[in-house]
Structures are given as C-alpha cells and as structure tokens.
Design an enzyme around this catalytic site. Structure first.
Site, PDB file in Angstrom:
ATOM      1  N   ARG A 176      38.712  32.635  46.037  1.00  0.00           N
ATOM      2  CA  ARG A 176      38.126  33.020  44.745  1.00  0.00           C
ATOM      3  C   ARG A 176      38.112  31.773  43.873  1.00  0.00           C
ATOM      4  NH1 ARG A 176      40.658  36.092  40.497  1.00  0.00           N
ATOM      5  NH2 ARG A 176      39.327  37.578  39.416  1.00  0.00           N
ATOM      6  N   ALA A 236      43.722  42.583  48.245  1.00  0.00           N
ATOM      7  CA  ALA A 236      42.841  41.571  47.641  1.00  0.00           C
ATOM      8  C   ALA A 236      42.767  41.765  46.125  1.00  0.00           C
ATOM      9  CB  ALA A 236      41.440  41.653  48.244  1.00  0.00           C
ATOM     10  N   CYS A 239      39.871  45.015  49.959  1.00  0.00           N
ATOM     11  CA  CYS A 239      41.033  45.913  50.062  1.00  0.00           C
ATOM     12  C   CYS A 239      41.918  45.843  48.818  1.00  0.00           C
ATOM     13  CB  CYS A 239      41.830  45.562  51.310  1.00  0.00           C
ATOM     14  SG  CYS A 239      42.660  43.958  51.191  1.00  0.00           S
ATOM     15  N   HIS A 297      44.237  46.438  41.454  1.00  0.00           N
ATOM     16  CA  HIS A 297      44.296  46.047  40.038  1.00  0.00           C
ATOM     17  C   HIS A 297      45.347  46.890  39.325  1.00  0.00           C
ATOM     18  CE1 HIS A 297      39.670  45.372  40.509  1.00  0.00           C
ATOM     19  NE2 HIS A 297      40.341  44.336  40.997  1.00  0.00           N
TER      20      HIS A 297
HETATM   21 FE1  CFM Z   1      36.401  42.285  37.068  1.00  0.00          FE
HETATM   22 FE2  CFM Z   1      34.458  41.965  38.505  1.00  0.00          FE
HETATM   23 FE3  CFM Z   1      36.933  42.289  39.506  1.00  0.00          FE
HETATM   24 FE4  CFM Z   1      36.247  40.023  38.126  1.00  0.00          FE
HETATM   25 FE5  CFM Z   1      35.686  38.775  40.529  1.00  0.00          FE
HETATM   26 FE6  CFM Z   1      33.891  40.721  40.867  1.00  0.00          FE
HETATM   27 FE7  CFM Z   1      36.324  41.077  41.864  1.00  0.00          FE
HETATM   28 MO1  CFM Z   1      34.713  39.324  42.872  1.00  0.00          MO
HETATM   29  S1  CFM Z   1      34.815  40.797  36.836  1.00  0.00           S
HETATM   30  S2  CFM Z   1      38.003  41.228  38.095  1.00  0.00           S
HETATM   31  S3  CFM Z   1      36.364  37.918  38.633  1.00  0.00           S
HETATM   32  S4  CFM Z   1      35.664  43.654  38.561  1.00  0.00           S
HETATM   33  S5  CFM Z   1      33.677  38.625  41.034  1.00  0.00           S
HETATM   34  S6  CFM Z   1      32.552  41.871  39.446  1.00  0.00           S
HETATM   35  S7  CFM Z   1      34.487  41.586  42.686  1.00  0.00           S
HETATM   36  S8  CFM Z   1      36.882  39.098  42.210  1.00  0.00           S
HETATM   37  S9  CFM Z   1      37.819  42.571  41.507  1.00  0.00           S
HETATM   38  C1  HCA Z   2      37.766  40.031  46.453  1.00  0.00           C
HETATM   39  C2  HCA Z   2      37.396  38.701  45.868  1.00  0.00           C
HETATM   40  C3  HCA Z   2      35.912  38.525  45.676  1.00  0.00           C
HETATM   41  C4  HCA Z   2      35.170  38.350  46.979  1.00  0.00           C
HETATM   42  C5  HCA Z   2      33.823  37.758  46.766  1.00  0.00           C
HETATM   43  C6  HCA Z   2      32.780  37.890  47.820  1.00  0.00           C
HETATM   44  C7  HCA Z   2      35.727  37.261  44.794  1.00  0.00           C
HETATM   45  O1  HCA Z   2      37.210  41.060  46.094  1.00  0.00           O
HETATM   46  O2  HCA Z   2      38.654  40.045  47.275  1.00  0.00           O
HETATM   47  O3  HCA Z   2      32.704  38.893  48.524  1.00  0.00           O
HETATM   48  O4  HCA Z   2      31.980  36.967  47.867  1.00  0.00           O
HETATM   49  O5  HCA Z   2      35.113  37.349  43.766  1.00  0.00           O
HETATM   50  O6  HCA Z   2      36.238  36.210  45.188  1.00  0.00           O
HETATM   51  O7  HCA Z   2      35.401  39.621  44.965  1.00  0.00           O
END
Ligand code: CFM
Ligand code: HCA
Length: 546
Positions: free
Chosen positions: A95, A64, A61, A199
């Site tokens: 995370r 998150a 979401c 973001h």
């Molecule tokens: Fe960039 Fe990502 Fe993301 Fe990320 Fe992550 Fe991710 Fe994420 Mo999980 S590099 S910031 S550190 S888009 S692993 S592939 S999904 S938290 S929002």
């Molecule tokens: C997020 C965080 C997450 C979840 C990872 C997962 C992460 O999107 O809220 O589903 O295992 O990297 O911690 O992407």
C-alpha cells in the site's frame, strides 16, 4: 459502445445476471442496481454481505483491513504478523502510504516486515511459543515503545491466543523495567466478509489500548484530528500543509504519517474530521461518546469538496479570524486550479469513467471527474456498508441488520464500561442541531445520475462485461483489475495506489489528477491495442481449420 439510457442499463443488468445460476442471480441482483430513484427515494442496495464462493471478487481479507490499512501507515509500532510468511510478505510495502519521520532519531519500522513465519510444526503443536520468542527478539533488536500482533487465518483455526500472548509479554517486559505497550488483534482473514471487519477490529483495539494513554496537549488554537486519511501517495502531506497555512493544528491523523504518541493523545483534540468514513467511523463514535469530541465529515478529494471542507472546519470553530484565513488560502490556490481546468477541460469534457474501489474512493473521486466535465457511468464499493451508498440518514451504521449476517455490525465495542460520556447527551444534540451535518453523512448514490449503475462487490466477469458493453474512457480500480482491463484497450487508473502518481488531495492534488487523467484518456496508444488475430482474422481460420 452502447448508448447510456435507463433501458440499455436495465437490459445490461438482465443479460449479465442471466449467466449465473438462478440462486446466485437472485443474490447478485440485490447488489446490482440502476440508480433510478433519487434523494430520499434512493433504492436499497445490499452491501457488506458474503461473496458467493466461486466468484472472483475484488475484495481483500480482514487481516489486510486491520494490519495493512489501519496500522500500516503508523511508523513507530513494530507490527508482527503471526502467520505463514505469505501474509506478512504480501502486506509488506504494497500500500503506497508514506511517512516522514520528524527527526533523525525518530523510528520508522514501515520498511520492515515482521512475521513469525508459521510452518507445519507450529500448526500441529501451536505457535504461541514462537510468537513470544519473536516478540523478545524484535524488542532486543529495535526497542520500540509499542508492538502490535496480528492474527492470520491459521491462528484462529488452531486456537493460538494472541491476546493472552500480548498480555504476558507486556507483563514480562514491564517487569524488567521496560516501558512498552503490547496489544493484539484477532483479525483472522476469514473473520469478516472483507477488509471492513479488520477496520473495526483495529479501531476497537487502538481505542482500548492506546487512545487516552497520554495527556500531552499539543499547542494550537484550533486542534483537530484527521480520521481516515492514510497518506496514500502523500495526500496527508498536502492536507497537513493546507491546515497549517490556515492556522489549524492537526493533533493526530488516523493513521497517515502518524506515530504511537499521536494516537495516545488523540482524545485531547477539539474536533474529529472524518475523511474515509467507512474505515474509521468507529473511532469517531467512540471518541464522541467517551470524550465528547464531535465529528464532522470532510473530503479533500476534488477542489469543490476541499473548499467545502475547509469552510466547514472554520464554521465549526466560528472565529472570523479563522474564516478569513481559510478564504485567503483558497484564494491563493484557485488561480492554478482555474488555469489547469481551462487547459484540460476541452479535452476531457463529455468523457466517461467507471470507479470500483474500496469503501470511499469510488464516491470521492467522482467529484474530480465531475470537475473535469466527465460522467461516472458505473460505480461501486468493494466492502462499504449501506450507509456509504445511501447516506447516513437512511440507515445508521451501528444498527444491527439481521438479514445481512453481518459479523462486523454485531461486533460492538467489547467493553461498554469504557463509555462514560463527558459531554452530555443534550450538549451533543445541541451541536447536531446548530447547523452542521454532524451525523448527516452523505452517501454515493444520491450524488450519481439516475442513468448509472451502482454495483456492490464487483467481480471479474461483471467488470469485463461492463467494459465490453459501455467502453468507458477510463476504468478505475486496483492492481488485480489493472491488466485485464487494459488488455481490452481501455485505460485503467489505480485509485488505491495511484499507480506511481499522486498526491491527489487538495488543490495541488486535484491539478495532478486533472493532468494525469487528461493524458490517460487522450493518448492514442489504446487505439493500437489490437492483438494479431483481431487485425488478421484469417489467422484464426488457418489455426482452426488446418
Ligand atoms: Fe478508506 Fe478506501 Fe479503505 Fe482508504 Fe485504501 Fe481503498 Fe482500502 Mo485500497 S479510503 S481506508 S486508503 S475505504 S484505497 S477506497 S480499498 S486500502 S480499506
Ligand atoms: C487492501 C489494500 C489495497 C489493495 C489495492 C489493490 C490498497 O485492501 O488490502 O487491490 O490494488 O489500497 O493497497 O486496497
């Protein structure tokens, strides 16, 4: 497993979509593509659109994306979740971002979960008073220099004004002579179609309330910000070490291993380097417009990409001294990489992978697999936008796409007055034209073979079908996918949390990754993964017929 040909992939798509009601199939088919055209002819993919209700998506979401992803890795801001306790609890240390407080006295609030623990009473009568009390209590206990408030779904529904509370409380504490910054994020979970809107909301508020509030200038000849690096499994530590050895100073990282003061002085850097474009391009754009700081795309996942990125940074500054230093560091690192590849490649060559992760890793990690001689059969993002798939030349990320009903794209920065460019448009254009790919952001699809599938916002049913039909040697995704995939006898690697592994960035990280994947795809254990009724089908008969 089925052979990988254009025909088998096309018929797979047809079979999978056939199971949906016609309207759903039509929508999904725009997000489910055979990557048959290459380069400029990349097929168009629909991305960053609402998940169809009823589908078990991999997505998360908006809260998150804002609270967990962007602000999660910063250690000295007290992050208060205004909402029911579950939202704070499930975003508490899940995370795997790491942090290293520099001195014994520096604050680290990451191990704490702060929440107003909203209940029925607050829903009926409003939760603003409770939020104010929580802020006073948190200040009394921790005396932080900054506090951030995050709205969850019910907050938006009942109309609590988190921004007004932040303003009032900042005033109240400032009036008592306390130097504190308090700001809020309207990042209700449902606000966008995924984490991605979170973001954007996080980037806008950090830019508005924090960036530019300190004029401290960190010493250094080549000073960069590392944007979109969140220090999962210690990746940022590896990059910090590499940069340090090259004589490059990291002024601020957004937001792995970062502090409030790093954000506050981010505008004093010479160059912004973007690691995860999806999550942070907004800050790079705003810093370019307001402070005239150019940005380049870098990638420290994969040895080739790491080398390319180091050279790109050196190229930007142009000094021979820096270029020589970068070459020296590369030369120091390569023998270990070569030795690792020589060892593992005979066992990994020709194997296959599938990657379904967030908004950048499903692309970046393909480089590591390629270096191991492995092929990516299918990949996709949970929440990336079209530019992350097709590349930025194809579609600028700030263009409003009327068809996508994209709340986030319409969410331009709230205060246009903030934008007073320091570097003229001509100067920025000249930089763009001096040989760097400043704006030329390379997407996932042109890097993949024509015989591969690109699927946006994959769901559980489609993941199951992919594995059953093509039996990849490894499937990469997140925690929700982990066990359903492993139960089908396929090794599963989490590319969010790295399971308990990592770091995977830079040279040392690549070696780690090669070795872990080698062990994972070559272990015999998956061959023993047969349930009793698969080994002895008569059991089915005896239960079914007796
Ligand atoms: Fe960039 Fe990502 Fe993301 Fe990320 Fe992550 Fe991710 Fe994420 Mo999980 S590099 S910031 S550190 S888009 S692993 S592939 S999904 S938290 S929002
Ligand atoms: C997020 C965080 C997450 C979840 C990872 C997962 C992460 O999107 O809220 O589903 O295992 O990297 O911690 O992407």
């Amino acid at each position: 497993p089925a052979e990988i040909t254009t025909e088998s992939l096309a018929s797979f798509k047809e079979d999978v979509l056939k199971k949906y009601p016609p309207k759903v199939a039509r929508k999904r088919s725009k997000q489910f593509l055979l990557n048959e055209f290459q380069g400029e002819d990349a097929p168009l993919i629909e991305a960053n659109v609402r998940t169809i209700p009823g589908i078990i998506t991999m997505r998360g979401c908006t809260y998150a994306g804002c609270k967990g992803v962007i602000l999660g890795p910063t250690r000295d801001i007290v992050n208060i979740t205004h909402g029911p306790i579950g939202c704070g609890f499930y975003s508490w240390l899940t995370r795997r971002n790491q942090t290293r407080p520099d001195t014994e006295t520096s604050e680290n609030f990451i191990p704490y979960a702060f929440s107003t623990d909203m209940n029925e009473n607050d829903i009926v009568f409003g939760g603003e008073k409770k939020l104010k009390a929580a802020i006073r209590e948190a200040y009394a206990l921790f005396k932080p220099k900054a506090m951030a408030i995050f709205a969850t779904c019910p907050v938006g529904l009942i109309g609590d004004d988190v921004n007004a509370v932040a303003r009032d409380m900042k005033q109240e504490l400032n009036d008592q002579g306390i130097d504190i910054n308090i700001f809020a994020f309207s990042c209700e979970g449902y606000k966008g179609v995924s984490q991605s809107a979170g973001h954007h909301i996080a980037n806008n508020q950090i830019f508005t309330h924090v960036v530019g509030t300190s004029d401290t200038v960190v010493e250094g000849k080549y000073r960069i910000n590392m944007l979109g690096e969140y220090n999962i499994g210690g990746d940022a530590f590896v990059i910090e070490d590499l940069m340090h050895r090259c004589g490059i100073t990291i002024n601020a990282t957004f937001s792995g291993n970062s502090t409030y003061d790093d954000f506050a002085r981010a505008h004093t850097a010479d160059l912004n380097c973007i690691m995860c474009h999806r999550s942070i391009n907004y800050v790079a754009e705003m810093m370019e417009i307001k402070y005239g700081i150019p940005w380049i795309k870098v990638n420290f996942i994969g040895v080739e990409s790491t080398i390319k990125s180091m050279r790109k940074i050196a190229e930007y500054f142009g000094d021979q001294e820096l270029k020589d230093k970068v070459e020296q560091v590369i030369a120091e690192e390569m023998p270990a990489v070569d030795a690792a590849l020589k060892d593992i490649k005979p066992r990994t060559e020709g194997k296959t992978a599938m990657l379904f992760v967030g908004g950048s890793r499903a692309h970046h990690y393909q480089d590591l697999f390629r270096e191991m001689g492995m092929t990516t059969l299918a990949a996709g993002y949970e929440f990336a936008h079209r530019d992350d798939y097709e590349g930025r030349k194809v579609i600028p990320s700030i263009k409003v796409d009327a068809d996508s009903r994209n709340i986030e794209e319409l969410d331009v920065h709230p205060d246009p007055e903030l934008f007073k460019p320091r570097k003229s448009a001509e100067e920025l254009k000249a930089l763009d034209e001096c040989g760097f790919e400043f704006k030329d952001y390379h997407g996932m699809m042109p890097d993949m073979k024509p015989e591969s599938l690109v699927i946006d916002d994959l769901n559980q049913y489609e993941a199951d079908e992919l594995v059953k039909k093509f039996r990849p040697d490894v499937f990469c995704a997140g925690i929700k996918e982990k066990f359903s995939i492993q139960k089908m006898g396929i090794p599963m690697k989490q590319l969010h949390s790295y399971d308990s592994g990592g770091p995977y960035a830079g040279f040392a990280g690549a070696i780690n990754f090669y070795q872990e994947i080698d062990r994972l795809v070559n272990t015999k254990v998956w061959g023993y993964m047969k349930a009793p009724w698969q080994k002895k089908p008569e059991l089915v008969a005896s239960y079914a017929w007796n």
